[in-house]
Design a protein around this motif. Structure first.
Motif, PDB file in Angstrom:
ATOM      1  N   ALA A  54      -1.540 -25.680  48.418  1.00 20.16           N
ATOM      2  CA  ALA A  54      -0.281 -24.950  48.527  1.00 20.16           C
ATOM      3  C   ALA A  54       0.883 -25.826  48.092  1.00 20.16           C
ATOM      4  O   ALA A  54       1.776 -25.386  47.363  1.00 20.16           O
ATOM      5  N   VAL A  55       0.871 -27.093  48.526  1.00 17.50           N
ATOM      6  CA  VAL A  55       1.947 -28.008  48.133  1.00 17.50           C
ATOM      7  C   VAL A  55       1.913 -28.205  46.624  1.00 17.50           C
ATOM      8  O   VAL A  55       2.947 -28.165  45.943  1.00 17.50           O
ATOM      9  N   GLY A  56       0.693 -28.389  46.086  1.00 15.76           N
ATOM     10  CA  GLY A  56       0.540 -28.589  44.645  1.00 15.76           C
ATOM     11  C   GLY A  56       1.078 -27.408  43.851  1.00 15.76           C
ATOM     12  O   GLY A  56       1.750 -27.589  42.831  1.00 15.76           O
ATOM     13  N   ARG A  57       0.770 -26.192  44.342  1.00 12.20           N
ATOM     14  CA  ARG A  57       1.259 -25.005  43.626  1.00 12.20           C
ATOM     15  C   ARG A  57       2.777 -24.941  43.633  1.00 12.20           C
ATOM     16  O   ARG A  57       3.403 -24.627  42.631  1.00 12.20           O
ATOM     17  N   ALA A  58       3.378 -25.273  44.767  1.00 10.69           N
ATOM     18  CA  ALA A  58       4.833 -25.121  44.891  1.00 10.69           C
ATOM     19  C   ALA A  58       5.589 -26.208  44.131  1.00 10.69           C
ATOM     20  O   ALA A  58       6.621 -25.943  43.512  1.00 10.69           O
ATOM     21  N   LEU A  59       5.074 -27.447  44.174  1.00  9.82           N
ATOM     22  CA  LEU A  59       5.830 -28.571  43.611  1.00  9.82           C
ATOM     23  C   LEU A  59       5.259 -29.069  42.288  1.00  9.82           C
ATOM     24  O   LEU A  59       5.860 -29.915  41.634  1.00  9.82           O
ATOM     25  N   GLY A  60       4.090 -28.565  41.908  1.00 12.37           N
ATOM     26  CA  GLY A  60       3.494 -29.014  40.660  1.00 12.37           C
ATOM     27  C   GLY A  60       2.654 -30.251  40.849  1.00 12.37           C
ATOM     28  O   GLY A  60       1.931 -30.674  39.944  1.00 12.37           O
ATOM     29  N   THR A  61       2.737 -30.876  41.993  1.00 12.50           N
ATOM     30  CA  THR A  61       1.895 -32.041  42.246  1.00 12.50           C
ATOM     31  C   THR A  61       1.551 -32.063  43.722  1.00 12.50           C
ATOM     32  O   THR A  61       2.379 -31.728  44.565  1.00 12.50           O
ATOM     33  N   SER A  72       4.807 -37.782  41.582  1.00 10.75           N
ATOM     34  CA  SER A  72       6.012 -37.120  41.081  1.00 10.75           C
ATOM     35  C   SER A  72       5.674 -36.248  39.884  1.00 10.75           C
ATOM     36  O   SER A  72       4.713 -36.495  39.148  1.00 10.75           O
ATOM     37  N   LEU A  73       6.452 -35.208  39.740  1.00  4.94           N
ATOM     38  CA  LEU A  73       6.385 -34.382  38.552  1.00  4.94           C
ATOM     39  C   LEU A  73       7.820 -34.141  38.145  1.00  4.94           C
ATOM     40  O   LEU A  73       8.588 -33.554  38.913  1.00  4.94           O
TER      41      LEU A  73
END
Lengths: 202, 1001
Positions: A54-61, A72-73
């Motif tokens: 879920a975190v990856g989907r929201a922040l890209g990483t 970082s992304l």
């Protein structure tokens, strides 16, 4: 829309802007305040794949799982603070990404707390930056031990900080709790005396 | 007469340095210490002894010096108790002697010497015992005549620095063994720190001219140091003493950065305290020579043989024209030969041993120096300087001297009673010591930490062995640090091995001679004036533990911590007790190895940086408006805002009155704020707080009390429900960190199954509290989307909205007992909010008030302050807060409330207190008794917890904890403080608005 000029930095009373210069010149230390940016404390289970997804989907990483590292992304940065705790940083304009984080986590066991106003970030660089840190912090900043992309929580002088190395030179960002920022700035200024201090725009 | 030689030594004769000692001007050279420069000028008298005020000169040339303590510099920069042997000379140096009056040569305190027979060990303990209360008067007088230097004036002008460092290998000691280890580690690319307490590296090589790799030893030293300085990750620190060896190879170093200069260089500290974490430590700390215990061995001119050699070779100073030498081992023979070669007469070398290696005897004979074997010096003549020594034959058992007394004319006596490896740091590290009967010294035994002891510190005095030792330790350190070698390893350094010598003859004291020598003092500890007979007396009086003997006789105490005296003292005590030295053991070696100043320990934590001062976003406004601040935790909060001509009482009365009658404004930012989220958040709060939380509606607030397991109140505050699984807790300002730790410790250790996260958000918001009957009018005037009518925004609720254009969260809660709103905005908007409120509030004379007015206001309505009404011994029932304690659920501390002692009826309970004199504000902390005039012992039945003058009541009032006080309202008690007392009446602890209607308005 809020008038941005109403906002005051925790160091506003020091009048740093009037002392700032563009280039550090001969000074061994360059120090400046990083402009306000969004910060969130993110809590969750680092062993829960759904949470990481879920975190990856929201922040890209996804949040980093290795202790004392940073993921970082582009301009969104996630600092590892503990096995279930991260600090998410983004420019003030990226409030949207952070909203996305809240909605993506939904009913998963987590906590997101806005700490945008809680911390002051100082940027430290210069040939003597490591010597200056060594005066007040017991961590080892030798390049073989602490490199760009690493972060660590510790004490600097008598206050808690999170130190994040962002460039090889070295350049560090020092996150300090807002009410301690004045103390830390004055301590850094005094401790810089042997090297020469240039106040720069963050 | 001592003086300078025409040539030799590591001094720069072309440059002349001027200095002052006791108002006389002298000259020296770079390379001198204050000690060597004074000797070169013929000055021998450098101090007066601690107890007897006997004239004293130098004993040593290094850190172990017990006698020559001086006060350096003047005024605020002055520093007492510095060893002249460790003070490097600089131009303009000013030093004075200590513990004498009016002058060093004519010292009134010397009268103590006449009464010396009256001052045995424990004299002060025995004499000044009765009456015990008079000790403070005795002490004042004793301190004037027995003591060290005076403390400097306050206001040290210098800067001190701390520095953390990490390394693969920390090498302590820059003599041959330490250098060999550092060289090996540096060449392999390890991170190396090499330290030496001297001004230059080389250790023993600086004085003895030995060769390494077929070249002068000092050339090799220079090469190694140059290698280290050239390496990227190695550093060589001269003038740096390792003062403490702590757990986990954590070693503290004291670097004297600017002490050798007239002033520290611009921007540089005077001293730097290093805090080093080393993977491996190499202890190459060398050895310290022992004096001999013999009659009048404290006279100026009686010195360690190694010191005589050091002054000769390092600074080209001869300590006398005719130097007699007495020894129990081989090392002093070199000294005799070198003195002779420098043109100093050596009337004889007196060796305790029955025989020595023929080669040694031949060396002396070749120089025409008389060798007296099986002889001992039994008496030193002279008072301000040595005039001669008496020598007698020593019996084979070492218990007696006999035969002719032969007097040798000499003006100095060099003595060597053997060598003690410097095991202080090894012992501090947790290593065990083992007594070596042959050397008569303690050697490092089993190690405590990842370290190696090398060279003389390990009892190996031969140069070739020291080099091999150091080289091997360097290799071992590399291996331990996991550093793989690149390329071919260089050879270790080599030196010619010395021939086997004769072991020392260890006599802890020379037998007493006849005549004057029979009663003369035979000093063991020069700094503390402890003699051989003092130690024997202590043993006869029943002291068995060496730690007790140390404290009773003071042997081994003081600035030198017995570096030259401890082993002799042990030997004498063991002899008196008839025990082996190994059975008696040593006293504990504690840091620091040599004295460290408070300045170095404080570093930059001085002045405003002593402790962090936390600032709220409105701090600059408070400063600009003349607030008087008080510390609350690390915050500095406005205590009151005096106007021109107002004292504290007037300002506080005005602030209290204004808030109660119109409108007050408080910076409440410092309240602790904890964000609590998760499915089990309500259950968690139910366990933490004494009251129930599950049925609190979203949008509502509740006051909570938390207890420790012992049932005592720990913290309190208002917590709001932000969502079904989301709470906002507030804590007292000073307790915020402790409460968060408390919550985390329960979550992490006892209730890991609860799905709850706690995060500190104290710093996120600026909080302004508006309070007073006109608060609602102010809020409505600000403009925004919130309805402040009592129906839309009742007491103990919160709402989000916009106020005067600022996004805000408003809590309608009250600590003053008035209609109040606590407005939270982003911290960066704190000043904007505050200034908006001040502008808009002008219509109602809005009055900023500080913590003092806040205390009065809350006390008027009977609200407690944790830490003031409570002190860790107070239950909620004691406070009259039974209604806060749920009987329907469990919570931390509940079981303790049922304990017999917590449940009994006559515990100290919170009451109000009205002094009969309505203007008498009794001191907080004052004790309470039943009535005036009781015969002692008078039982204390309580104490005052809060006390103020209330401008609203027009009288003084207080709160107190009184035994059974809850049932005694209306009774009169007596309040006592500082020899005064006054009657006061007990009443309910609510003085105003008892039903709380004002806050709910």
């Amino acid at each position: 829309m809020l008038d941005a000029h109403l906002r005051l930095s925790s160091l506003a009373h020091l009048g740093l802007a009037a002392r700032s210069i563009e280039e550090a010149g001969d000074a061994g230390i360059a120090l400046g305040e990083v402009p306000r940016r969004v910060a969130l404390t993110l809590r969750g289970d680092g062993e829960d794949a759904a949470f990481l997804d879920a975190v990856g989907r929201a922040l890209g990483t996804a949040p980093p799982l290795t202790a004392n590292t940073v993921a970082s992304l582009e301009d969104v940065v996630i600092l590892w603070l503990g096995p279930d705790e991260w600090l998410v940083n983004a420019p003030a304009a990226r409030e949207d990404a952070l909203q996305a984080l809240r909605s993506a986590l939904g009913d998963l066991h987590h906590a997101v707390a806005d700490v945008t106003e809680s911390r002051t970030v100082l940027r430290l660089s210069g040939a003597s930056a490591r010597d200056l840190l060594a005066q007040g912090c017991s961590l080892d900043f030798h390049p073989s031990v602490f490199q760009p992309g690493m972060c660590a929580g510790s004490h600097l002088a008598l206050t808690h900080v999170t130190i994040h190395q962002i460039a090889e030179d070295p350049v560090y960002e020092i996150h300090v709790h807002r009410s301690f920022a004045d103390y830390l700035w004055r301590w850094l200024e005094a401790a810089s005396e042997p090297y020469g201090l240039a106040v720069v725009t963050g | 007469m001592s003086g300078r030689l025409k040539s030799g030594g590591a001094i720069d004769r072309d440059e002349v340095l001027r200095f002052h000692f006791d108002d006389r001007e002298y000259f020296g050279h770079p390379g001198d210490t204050l000690a060597s420069a004074l000797l070169a000028n013929g000055v021998r008298l450098m101090g007066r002894s601690f107890k007897y005020h006997r004239p004293r000169g130098l004993l040593a040339a290094g850190a172990e010096e017990p006698n020559a303590l001086v006060r350096l510099r003047s005024g605020r920069a002055a520093e007492p108790n510095l060893r002249a042997t460790m003070v490097e000379l600089y131009d303009g140096l000013v030093a004075e002697s200590q513990n004498r009056w009016p002058t060093l040569r004519f010292d009134v305190g010397e009268v103590n010497s006449l009464f010396a027979p009256l001052f045995p060990a424990g004299f002060y303990y025995k004499t000044f015992m009765w009456p015990a209360s008079a000790w403070k008067h005795y002490e004042w007088a004793i301190r004037r005549f027995a003591g060290l230097g005076r403390a400097p004036e306050p206001g040290d002008p210098d800067v001190y620095e701390h520095r953390h460092a990490h390394c693969d290998v920390l090498v302590i000691g820059g003599g041959p063994a330490g250098l060999a280890a550092a060289r090996r580690a540096t060449r392999a690319g390890a991170r190396v720190i090499l330290v030496d307490e001297g001004a230059a590296f080389g250790g023993s090589l600086r004085g003895n001219g030995q060769a390494i790799d077929d070249a002068p030893g000092l050339d090799w030293v220079a090469d190694v140091v140059a290698d280290i300085e050239a390496a990227a990750d190695a550093v060589a620190l001269p003038r740096t003493t390792a003062i403490g060896y702590h757990d986990h190879n954590y070693v503290t170093l004291l670097e004297r950065v600017g002490d050798h200069l007239p002033r520290p260089e611009s921007g540089q500290p005077r001293r730097r305290l290093w805090k080093v974490r080393a993977r491996r430590v190499v202890l190459a700390t060398g050895a310290i020579e022992r004096p001999m215990v013999l009659a009048d061995n404290d006279r100026p001119g009686v010195m360690l043989a190694s010191a005589v050699q050091s002054y000769l070779n390092r600074q080209a100073v001869k300590v006398g024209e005719r130097v007699a030498i007495t020894t129990n081992n081989d090392s002093a023979y070199d000294v005799a030969v070198q003195l002779k070669a420098a043109g100093v007469a050596v009337p004889a070398l007196i060796d305790l041993r029955e025989e020595v290696a023929p080669a040694l005897a031949e060396r002396l004979a070749a120089q025409g120096i008389e060798l007296l074997l099986a002889r001992a010096v039994v008496q030193v003549h002279g008072k301000y300087g040595v005039k001669g020594v008496d020598v007698m034959r020593l019996a084979p058992d070492g218990e007696r001297v006999s035969g002719e007394v032969r007097r040798l004319d000499c003006d100095a006596l060099a003595m060597s009673g053997g060598w003690n490896p410097t095991v202080h740091l090894f012992s501090q590290s947790g290593g065990r010591l083992a007594f070596d009967e042959t050397l008569g010294a303690f050697l490092p035994g089993t190690g405590g930490q990842p370290a190696a002891v090398v060279g003389a510190a390990a009892g190996r005095f031969d140069l070739a062995a020291c080099l091999a030792d150091g080289d091997a330790a360097g290799l071992a350190a590399l291996e331990a640090a996991g550093i793989t070698r690149k390329g071919r390893m260089p050879q270790g350094p080599a030196a010619e091995a010395s021939t086997a010598g004769t072991p020392p003859r260890n006599l802890w004291q020379v037998p007493t001679g006849p005549g004057k020598a029979a009663t003369a003092k035979r000093f063991v500890d020069l700094q503390n004036d402890v003699t051989a007979s003092d130690l024997a007396l202590a043993a006869r009086e029943g002291y068995r533990s060496i730690e007790h003997v140390k404290r009773y006789t003071t042997t081994g105490m003081g600035t030198d911590q017995g570096k030259t005296s401890n082993v002799n003292a042990l030997g004498i005590v063991a002899g008196t007790l008839g025990q082996e030295i190994s059975a008696v053991g040593t006293t504990t070696f504690r840091p620091p190895y040599t004295p460290a100043t408070f300045g170095a320990i404080a570093g930059r934590h001085t002045g405003l940086n002593l402790d962090p001062i936390r600032r709220t976003p409105m701090q600059a406004w408070h400063e600009a408006h003349g607030a008087v601040f008080e510390p609350v935790g690390q915050w500095l909060r406005p205590r009151y805002y005096p106007r021109a001509g107002e004292d504290m009482a007037a300002a506080v009365n005005r602030e209290v009155k204004a808030t109660r009658t119109s409108l007050g404004l408080l910076d409440a930012t410092t309240l602790g704020k904890i964000d609590i989220q998760g499915q089990d958040a309500a259950e968690f709060l139910n366990r933490i707080y004494t009251n129930g939380w599950k049925r609190l509606g979203v949008g509502r607030c509740r006051y909570g009390l938390m207890l420790h397991e012992d049932g005592m109140v720990f913290d309190d505050g208002v917590t709001a429900r932000l969502g079904e699984n989301h709470f906002h807790m507030t804590t007292t300002s000073g307790n915020a960190g402790a409460v968060l730790s408390w919550l985390e410790s329960w979550l992490q250790t006892e209730w890991p199954e609860l799905r709850v996260y706690c995060n500190s958000v104290t710093e996120q918001s600026a909080v302004a509290g508006v309070s007073g009957p006109n608060a609602r009018l102010l809020m409505e005037s600000l403009g925004g989307d919130l309805d402040f009518s009592p129906e839309a925004f009742p007491f103990m609720t919160w709402q989000d909205g916009t106020l005067a254009g600022l996004p805000a969260r408003v809590f309608r809660v009250s600590f003053t007992g008035e209609l109040s709103y606590e407005i939270n905005v982003a911290a960066s908007l704190g000043t904007a909010l505050w200034e908006t409120l001040m502008r808009a509030g002008a219509a109602w004379d809005i009055t900023p008030f500080g913590t003092e007015a806040m205390h009065v206001l809350r006390a008027e309505v009977g609200f407690i302050i944790v830490g003031q009404e409570t002190d860790g011994t107070v239950t909620p029932i004691d406070l009259g807060l039974e209604a806060m304690v749920s009987g329907a659920k469990d919570f931390i501390g509940k079981r303790s409330l049922a304990r017999a002692d917590t449940a009994r009826g006559n515990r100290r309970q919170l009451v109000g207190l009205l002094p009969e004199d309505p203007y008498l504000v009794v001191p907080e902390g004052a004790q309470i008794v039943e009535r005036a005039g009781m015969a002692p012992p008078v039982p204390m039945i309580g104490h005052v917890t809060s006390s103020y003058f209330s401008p609203n009541l027009g009288q003084a009032f207080a709160m107190a904890l009184v035994e059974g006080g809850g049932a005694r309202h209306g009774e009169t008690v007596q309040v006592c403080w500082d020899g005064r007392s006054a009657p006061a009446k007990l009443c309910p602890p609510k003085f105003l608005d008892p039903d709380g209607s004002r806050a709910r308005a």
